[in-house]
Design an enzyme around this catalytic site. Structure first.
Site, PDB file in Angstrom:
ATOM      1  N   THR A  28       0.830  -1.278  -0.046  1.00 50.68           N
ATOM      2  CA  THR A  28      -0.082  -0.016   0.099  1.00 50.68           C
ATOM      3  C   THR A  28       0.921   1.534   0.089  1.00 50.68           C
ATOM      4  OG1 THR A  28      -1.793  -1.279   1.215  1.00 50.68           O
ATOM      5  CG2 THR A  28      -1.702   1.232   1.238  1.00 50.68           C
ATOM      6  N   TYR A  41      -7.562   1.603  -4.256  1.00 48.16           N
ATOM      7  CA  TYR A  41      -6.340   1.730  -4.529  1.00 48.16           C
ATOM      8  C   TYR A  41      -5.656   0.452  -5.425  1.00 48.16           C
ATOM      9  CZ  TYR A  41      -4.748  -0.189  -0.249  1.00 48.16           C
ATOM     10  OH  TYR A  41      -4.468  -1.209   0.810  1.00 48.16           O
ATOM     11  N   THR A 107       1.040  -4.276   4.623  1.00 45.93           N
ATOM     12  CA  THR A 107       0.788  -4.244   5.815  1.00 45.93           C
ATOM     13  C   THR A 107       0.005  -5.861   6.235  1.00 45.93           C
ATOM     14  OG1 THR A 107      -1.258  -3.529   5.834  1.00 45.93           O
ATOM     15  CG2 THR A 107       0.667  -2.038   6.558  1.00 45.93           C
ATOM     16  N   ASP A 108      -0.552  -6.321   5.136  1.00 42.28           N
ATOM     17  CA  ASP A 108      -0.959  -7.665   5.169  1.00 42.28           C
ATOM     18  C   ASP A 108      -0.470  -8.811   5.865  1.00 42.28           C
ATOM     19  OD1 ASP A 108      -3.570  -6.327   4.496  1.00 42.28           O
ATOM     20  OD2 ASP A 108      -3.670  -7.503   2.614  1.00 42.28           O
ATOM     21  N   LYS A 180      -0.956  -7.525  12.795  1.00 43.17           N
ATOM     22  CA  LYS A 180      -1.831  -6.786  12.227  1.00 43.17           C
ATOM     23  C   LYS A 180      -3.261  -7.140  12.855  1.00 43.17           C
ATOM     24  CE  LYS A 180      -3.691  -4.663   7.759  1.00 43.17           C
ATOM     25  NZ  LYS A 180      -3.855  -4.553   6.277  1.00 43.17           N
ATOM     26  N   GLU A 297      -6.120 -28.675  28.194  1.00 40.31           N
ATOM     27  CA  GLU A 297      -7.277 -29.477  27.622  1.00 40.31           C
ATOM     28  C   GLU A 297      -7.051 -30.588  26.690  1.00 40.31           C
ATOM     29  OE1 GLU A 297     -11.179 -27.204  27.155  1.00 40.31           O
ATOM     30  OE2 GLU A 297      -9.594 -25.546  26.940  1.00 40.31           O
TER      31      GLU A 297
END
Length: 342
Positions: A28, A41, A107-108, A180, A297
């Protein structure tokens, strides 16, 4: 490209500045607006050189050299780009070409790239990832400020020996914890279970404490990573996805489990079948915060599972891939790596 000082006076003052290599990968931060919607975008539209030239005053922080490694949206990030980054960083430091590296990135998948690099790079020199949540053509684009502050951290002597760091929105995160947490907000990154390791603004770089001890593993040979699937657990879950992954020939599975890494009884039976087929199984959680501990568990000892501790599913997958690529398949040895530092 080398960004030159704006004037002779500045050039004289900059003579002793550190050398920072900027490696651009897209994302981005390199995006431009598209008319398909009010916020639409296209990522990876600008070059790294254009990004640096759009940041006023960054040339007074360091001598910059910019190279384009890729120009892709980070949802298309892949191991080939990771290996190219490692090769270039290793070469730059071995040949004394740079004192630090800044990587511009979407950023992903930034946390995954940061975690991979942090695990296989063994340098004292800073490596900083940065990006943005808004493209450069947006109102109040955050990319220029983030890139400025990433270079500022990279140039700081305090950043040495701290491994790979992520710098966005005035905040410094360690690769091990960063994640993120919001799809659109500027303050999208958090450091789960730990908190940021520092802050940065145009005036100063401040770290909150000493560097953490990091797990250092060798870079996998052949520029390949074995197939490891992440399977998301949910109510009314059966074993189909697990069985399909086994048939597909993957080498390991990471369960993004419910709660502290739980799955349904049918899914548990499928995981037992996967272990018998030779797969390494890691239990993580899709909750977000907290640890997945052993034998709570689930009787991990009886099922021969690995607990991810504080690693989320995507980072657990990467660590398992690196371990398997290095020939580490013994469950006890894999568990020891996941428990490193705890």
């Amino acid at each position: 490209m080398t960004v030159q000082p704006a004037s002779a006076g500045e050039g004289q003052a900059a003579a002793g500045l550190p050398r920072v290599l900027v490696l651009a990968t897209g994302g981005t931060i390199a995006g431009k607006a598209d008319p398909r919607s009010a916020i639409g975008y296209d990522a990876g539209s600008a070059t790294g050189q254009q990004l640096v030239e759009a940041v006023p005053g960054v040339d007074r922080l360091a001598h910059l050299q910019v190279e384009q490694i890729s120009n892709i949206p980070s949802q298309d990030m892949n191991h080939k780009v990771w290996f190219r980054l490692v090769e270039r960083i290793n070469t730059a430091f071995a040949r004394h070409e740079a004192d630090a590296v800044v990587i511009t990135h979407g950023t992903d998948t930034m946390e995954e790239t940061a975690f991979f690099l942090d695990t296989v790079l063994h340098h004292e020199q800073p490596v900083i990832l940065t990006g943005s949540m808004r493209p450069g053509s947006a109102i109040s684009a955050d990319g220029p400020a983030n890139l400025y502050e990433a270079v500022k951290v990279a140039a700081s002597p305090q950043a040495r020996g701290r491994g790979v760091l992520v710098v966005l929105n005035d905040t410094i995160h360690a690769a091990h914890w960063v994640s993120k947490a919001d799809s659109t907000a500027l303050q999208t990154f958090v450091s789960r279970n730990a908190g940021p390791v520092g802050i940065v603004d145009p005036a100063a770089v401040r770290f909150y404490g000493p560097a953490r001890v990091r797990l250092a593993l060798p870079l996998p040979a052949g520029e390949q990573l074995p197939a490891v699937d992440v399977i998301y657990a949910h109510a009314d879950m059966d074993g189909r996805q697990i069985d399909e992954s086994v048939r597909a020939g993957v080498k390991g599975l990471v369960i993004a489990g419910m709660g502290d890494g739980n799955v349904s009884a049918p899914a548990m039976q499928a995981l037992d079948r996967a272990v018998k087929a030779g797969l390494v199984i890691v239990r993580s959680s899709h909750v977000g915060d907290g640890f997945v501990n052993r034998n709570v568990e689930v009787d991990d000892d009886a099922h021969h599972f690995v607990a991810s501790y504080d690693l989320n599913p995507q980072k657990a997958r990467l660590l398992l891939q690196i371990l398997l690529a290095g020939g580490v398949q013994d469950v006890a040895a894999v568990q020891q790596a996941f428990a490193f530092g705890y």
